[in-house]
Design a protein around this motif. Sequence first.
Motif, short mmCIF file in Angstrom:
data_model
loop_
_atom_site.label_atom_id
_atom_site.label_comp_id
_atom_site.label_asym_id
_atom_site.label_seq_id
_atom_site.Cartn_x
_atom_site.Cartn_y
_atom_site.Cartn_z
N HIS A 1 28.95 23.73 72.62
CA HIS A 1 29.91 24.62 71.97
C HIS A 1 29.69 24.60 70.46
CE1 HIS A 1 33.39 26.92 71.07
NE2 HIS A 1 34.13 25.91 70.63
N ILE A 2 29.01 25.63 69.97
CA ILE A 2 28.67 25.73 68.54
C ILE A 2 29.59 26.72 67.83
CG2 ILE A 2 26.85 26.35 66.90
CD1 ILE A 2 24.83 25.53 69.06
N ALA A 3 30.09 27.71 68.55
CA ALA A 3 30.91 28.76 67.92
C ALA A 3 32.07 28.16 67.13
CB ALA A 3 31.44 29.71 68.98
N GLY A 4 32.31 28.70 65.97
CA GLY A 4 33.38 28.22 65.10
C GLY A 4 33.37 29.00 63.81
N GLY A 5 34.07 28.51 62.82
CA GLY A 5 34.12 29.23 61.55
C GLY A 5 34.44 28.32 60.39
N PHE A 6 34.09 28.80 59.21
CA PHE A 6 34.39 28.06 57.97
C PHE A 6 34.90 29.05 56.93
CE2 PHE A 6 33.14 27.05 53.62
CZ PHE A 6 33.76 25.81 53.45
N GLU A 7 35.90 28.61 56.19
CA GLU A 7 36.30 29.35 55.00
C GLU A 7 37.05 28.42 54.06
OE1 GLU A 7 40.48 31.47 56.34
OE2 GLU A 7 38.62 32.48 56.86
N MET A 8 36.82 28.60 52.78
CA MET A 8 37.64 27.93 51.79
C MET A 8 39.03 28.58 51.84
SD MET A 8 35.61 25.66 50.45
CE MET A 8 36.41 25.14 48.93
N LEU B 1 39.49 29.27 65.93
CA LEU B 1 38.03 29.26 65.98
C LEU B 1 37.45 27.87 66.25
CD1 LEU B 1 37.09 31.66 63.03
CD2 LEU B 1 36.47 31.97 65.43
N ASN B 2 38.02 26.86 65.63
CA ASN B 2 37.39 25.54 65.67
C ASN B 2 37.99 24.56 66.66
OD1 ASN B 2 35.49 26.18 63.65
ND2 ASN B 2 37.00 25.81 62.05
N ALA B 3 39.26 24.74 67.02
CA ALA B 3 39.89 23.79 67.93
C ALA B 3 40.25 24.44 69.27
CB ALA B 3 41.14 23.19 67.27
N TRP B 4 41.04 25.50 69.24
CA TRP B 4 41.44 26.12 70.50
C TRP B 4 40.24 26.63 71.29
CZ3 TRP B 4 45.03 25.83 73.86
CH2 TRP B 4 45.10 26.77 74.89
N SER B 5 39.21 27.10 70.60
CA SER B 5 38.03 27.61 71.31
C SER B 5 37.43 26.55 72.22
CB SER B 5 36.98 28.10 70.31
OG SER B 5 36.49 27.04 69.51
N ALA C 1 29.92 19.31 71.24
CA ALA C 1 30.59 20.18 70.27
C ALA C 1 29.97 19.99 68.90
CB ALA C 1 32.09 19.89 70.22
N VAL C 2 30.31 20.88 67.98
CA VAL C 2 29.86 20.76 66.59
C VAL C 2 31.11 20.60 65.73
CG1 VAL C 2 28.65 21.85 64.67
CG2 VAL C 2 27.79 22.12 67.02
N SER D 1 41.29 21.72 61.26
CA SER D 1 40.82 22.27 62.54
C SER D 1 39.64 21.48 63.08
CB SER D 1 40.45 23.75 62.38
OG SER D 1 39.31 23.92 61.55
N LYS D 2 38.75 21.03 62.21
CA LYS D 2 37.62 20.23 62.68
C LYS D 2 38.07 18.82 63.07
CE LYS D 2 33.90 22.88 62.43
NZ LYS D 2 33.05 23.17 63.60
N SER D 3 39.08 18.30 62.39
CA SER D 3 39.65 17.02 62.79
C SER D 3 40.31 17.15 64.15
CB SER D 3 40.65 16.53 61.75
OG SER D 3 41.22 15.29 62.14
N ALA D 4 41.04 18.24 64.36
CA ALA D 4 41.65 18.49 65.67
C ALA D 4 40.58 18.59 66.75
CB ALA D 4 42.48 19.77 65.62
N LEU D 5 39.48 19.23 66.44
CA LEU D 5 38.39 19.33 67.40
C LEU D 5 37.85 17.94 67.76
CD1 LEU D 5 36.32 20.81 69.11
CD2 LEU D 5 34.99 21.27 67.02
#
Length: 236
Positions: free
Chosen positions: A89-96, A114-118, A140-141, A159-163
């Motif tokens: 599972h690579i799909a996700g997103g980043f934004e400041m 994008l990063n956790a629920w996905s 996962a990434v 979100s990445k911590s939740a992942l």
Amino acid sequence: MDEVDSPGQVVVTGAAGALGRAVVQLFLDRGGRVALIDHRLEHLVSSFPGLDNSRHLLLEADVTSVEAMAGAGQRVLGAFGGQVDALVHIAGGFEMGEPVHALGRAAWDRMMNLNAWSFVAVTQALVPAMIERKAGRVVAVTAKTAARGAAAMAAYIASKSALQRLVEASAAELAPHGITVNSIAPSVLDTPANRQAMPDVNPSQWVSTSVAARTVAFLASPAAAALHGQHLTLDA
């Protein structure tokens, strides 16, 4: 090419992105059968022209939608005879973003979706088949930055911590079924998008997508059978 066993039948989300392309190509080179999932089918077609559609699958799906992923999962399992050896599972997103005291709900929801629920939606679609077979690898990434908050990155890092916590929980739940769940946690990946976004930073300090792809392949292999809920930090 490395002397390795075939990765078997693999599903890769975010397959048209920079890391996704590197991961898919590595699995193809090693003889794997791959189902490629991305949010736009034309991105997959342009990224992998001439891919043998009688052996591999190119699927358009929203990874944040349980319904969309259920449909994609049914197509994959139907084509692959009910067997998925690895899910990447690579799909996700980043934004400041804004500081915490000014953070908007839309930005928060966007990153969390994008990063956790996905991860939840994607695994719901495919992990039950792994449980039935008592075998499988989930990769996962996440991100090195998930370990600690940073200014103007609250929603992304949360979100990445939740992942990471989802990966750890899933690893504990699935280990008794013979399934491993782990992640790679890169610092900054050397991608065209990151080079454009950070033109004044030396990319030699970043992680190449080829190195990241080989680490993903390791976690998706029998060699990683003793790893559960681990986040392999990648630094240049």
